[in-house]
Design a protein around this motif. Structure first.
Motif, PDB file in Angstrom:
ATOM      1  N   THR A 171       0.849  -1.190   0.000  1.00  0.00           N
ATOM      2  CA  THR A 171       0.000   0.000   0.000  1.00  0.00           C
ATOM      3  C   THR A 171       0.891   1.248   0.000  1.00  0.00           C
ATOM      4  N   ALA A 172       0.265   2.411   0.115  1.00  0.00           N
ATOM      5  CA  ALA A 172       1.032   3.661   0.125  1.00  0.00           C
ATOM      6  C   ALA A 172       1.884   3.755   1.380  1.00  0.00           C
ATOM      7  N   SER A 174       2.120   6.230   3.313  1.00  0.00           N
ATOM      8  CA  SER A 174       1.370   6.910   4.378  1.00  0.00           C
ATOM      9  C   SER A 174       0.363   5.985   5.068  1.00  0.00           C
ATOM     10  N   TYR A 175       0.013   4.861   4.434  1.00  0.00           N
ATOM     11  CA  TYR A 175      -0.965   3.951   5.056  1.00  0.00           C
ATOM     12  C   TYR A 175      -0.299   2.697   5.615  1.00  0.00           C
ATOM     13  N   GLU A 212      -7.534   1.855   2.536  1.00  0.00           N
ATOM     14  CA  GLU A 212      -6.755   3.022   2.082  1.00  0.00           C
ATOM     15  C   GLU A 212      -7.692   4.019   1.394  1.00  0.00           C
ATOM     16  N   GLU A 215      -6.656   8.937  -2.217  1.00  0.00           N
ATOM     17  CA  GLU A 215      -5.346   9.610  -2.318  1.00  0.00           C
ATOM     18  C   GLU A 215      -4.213   8.599  -2.165  1.00  0.00           C
ATOM     19  N   GLN A 216      -4.415   7.628  -1.269  1.00  0.00           N
ATOM     20  CA  GLN A 216      -3.349   6.638  -1.041  1.00  0.00           C
ATOM     21  C   GLN A 216      -3.221   5.666  -2.220  1.00  0.00           C
ATOM     22  N   ARG A 217      -4.326   5.429  -2.941  1.00  0.00           N
ATOM     23  CA  ARG A 217      -4.211   4.609  -4.158  1.00  0.00           C
ATOM     24  C   ARG A 217      -3.342   5.342  -5.184  1.00  0.00           C
ATOM     25  N   GLU A 219      -1.074   7.650  -4.386  1.00  0.00           N
ATOM     26  CA  GLU A 219       0.284   7.721  -3.803  1.00  0.00           C
ATOM     27  C   GLU A 219       1.093   6.470  -4.149  1.00  0.00           C
TER      28      GLU A 219
END
Ligand code: SF4
Length: 326
Positions: A171-172, A174-175, A212, A215-217, A219
């Motif tokens: 994942t990103a 940030s996550y 997620e 935005e994280q997708r 990222e």
């Protein structure tokens, strides 16, 4: 092609970077707007790969008892999922799996082991022997997915004929701390860099539907673009009982298509392969993955869940009028 989408397609094909705003629009698109973006993604895919698609297969060569705590994974020691637990398969078993994968039309065969990393020693020697034999006895491209990698092991894998190192970022950045706390994201990034330095191709993607954000997708796609990986497997969570994400809601088929579509615009000339969770998340929309820009698909079984019957996938590929790379 839709006039609104045309400039974005041209931009992607030119190799100019798709922005966060443009990415957001794709992930929020619905109805006719979504089909227009998908047609554009299909055009980008055909520009680089024509009507060709790659199939890949994996063997879960060592299962269960993993000290990492990835919250989606049935193989983690930290969760209570019921999965087969076994040590590394023998060289013969791994090579037989490669032969079967080749017969089924796969272009690439991934040898996957559970655990943080494979240490030098008997297990690593078994894997090197299997790689050498696969290269001698088949025409399939062997890849491995052995967790965190060091420079010396990467060189030894390359020398034994390994073509690709597979290492999902999941994942990103940030996550990631919500998904795994037993290792750092940076170790995953360094693993990919280390594989590339040794001359290995890299196959790195993620799993979606972990909670997620949109935005994280985006990222994650941008991190993969930055790393310049060679192929990008996209997985969609099928929640497994006994894992912390057992009650997660599955993505809708349209969400999956939006993600595939976005990744084609972001990574125009990379292989985008739809892997785990295809059947459950996409349902009757599975064949639409190629119209959304995918250039590959995993067939056969996944790590801890069963894939679809081979004949059914074969018929789907015929119906989708794609040519399989061999
Ligand atoms: S995803 Fe890989 S590293 Fe994470 S728990 Fe599962 S087997 Fe271990």
């Amino acid at each position: 092609m839709n006039e609104k989408v045309k400039p974005l397609v041209a931009k992607s094909i030119r190799g100019d970077e798709i922005t966060i705003d443009e990415s957001r629009r794709i992930l929020h698109a619905k109805g006719a707007e979504l089909t227009a973006y998908m047609a554009g993604a299909h055009g980008i895919k055909e520009h680089y790969f024509a009507d060709r698609v790659d199939l890949c297969s994996i063997i879960n060569a060592k299962s269960g008892h993993c000290p990492e705590n990835c919250s989606f994974c049935a193989q983690s020691l930290h969760h209570q999922a019921e999965v087969p637990i076994y040590p590394l398969r023998s060289v013969d078993e791994i090579v037989l799996g490669a032969m079967q994968a080749q017969r089924n039309g796969s272009h690439c065969y991934g040898i996957v082991t559970s655990g943080t990393r494979i240490k030098p020693g008997d297990e690593f020697s078994t894997l090197l022997s299997a790689l050498r034999r696969i290269n001698r006895e088949t025409t399939i491209a062997p890849s491995v997915s052995l967790g965190i990698l060091d420079a010396e092991s990467a060189k030894a894998l390359f020398k034994a004929g390994c073509k690709t190192y597979h290492h999902n970022l999941e994942t990103a950045r940030s996550y990631f701390p919500q998904i795994c706390t037993t290792h750092d994201y940076q170790e995953d990034i360094e693993t990919i860099i280390c594989a590339k330095k040794a001359g290995l191709k890299t196959c790195c993607g993620g799993i979606f539907g972990l909670g997620e954000s949109i935005e994280q997708r985006i990222e994650l796609g941008m991190i993969l673009r930055e790393l310049d990986v060679d192929s990008v497997p996209l997985n969609f969570l099928s929640p497994v009982a006994g894992t912390p994400l057992q009650d997660a809601k599955m993505l809708s088929p349209m969400d999956c298509l939006r993600i595939i579509c976005l990744y084609r615009y972001l990574l125009p000339d990379k292989h985008i392969t739809v892997c785990g969770g295809r059947e459950k998340n996409l349902g009757e929309f599975q064949s639409a993955i190629f119209m959304a820009g995918a250039s590959g698909m995993m067939i056969g079984n996944y790590l801890t869940t069963s894939g679809r019957n081979h004949a059914v996938d074969e018929q789907m590929l015929i119906n989708a009028e794609v040519t399989i790379n061999v």
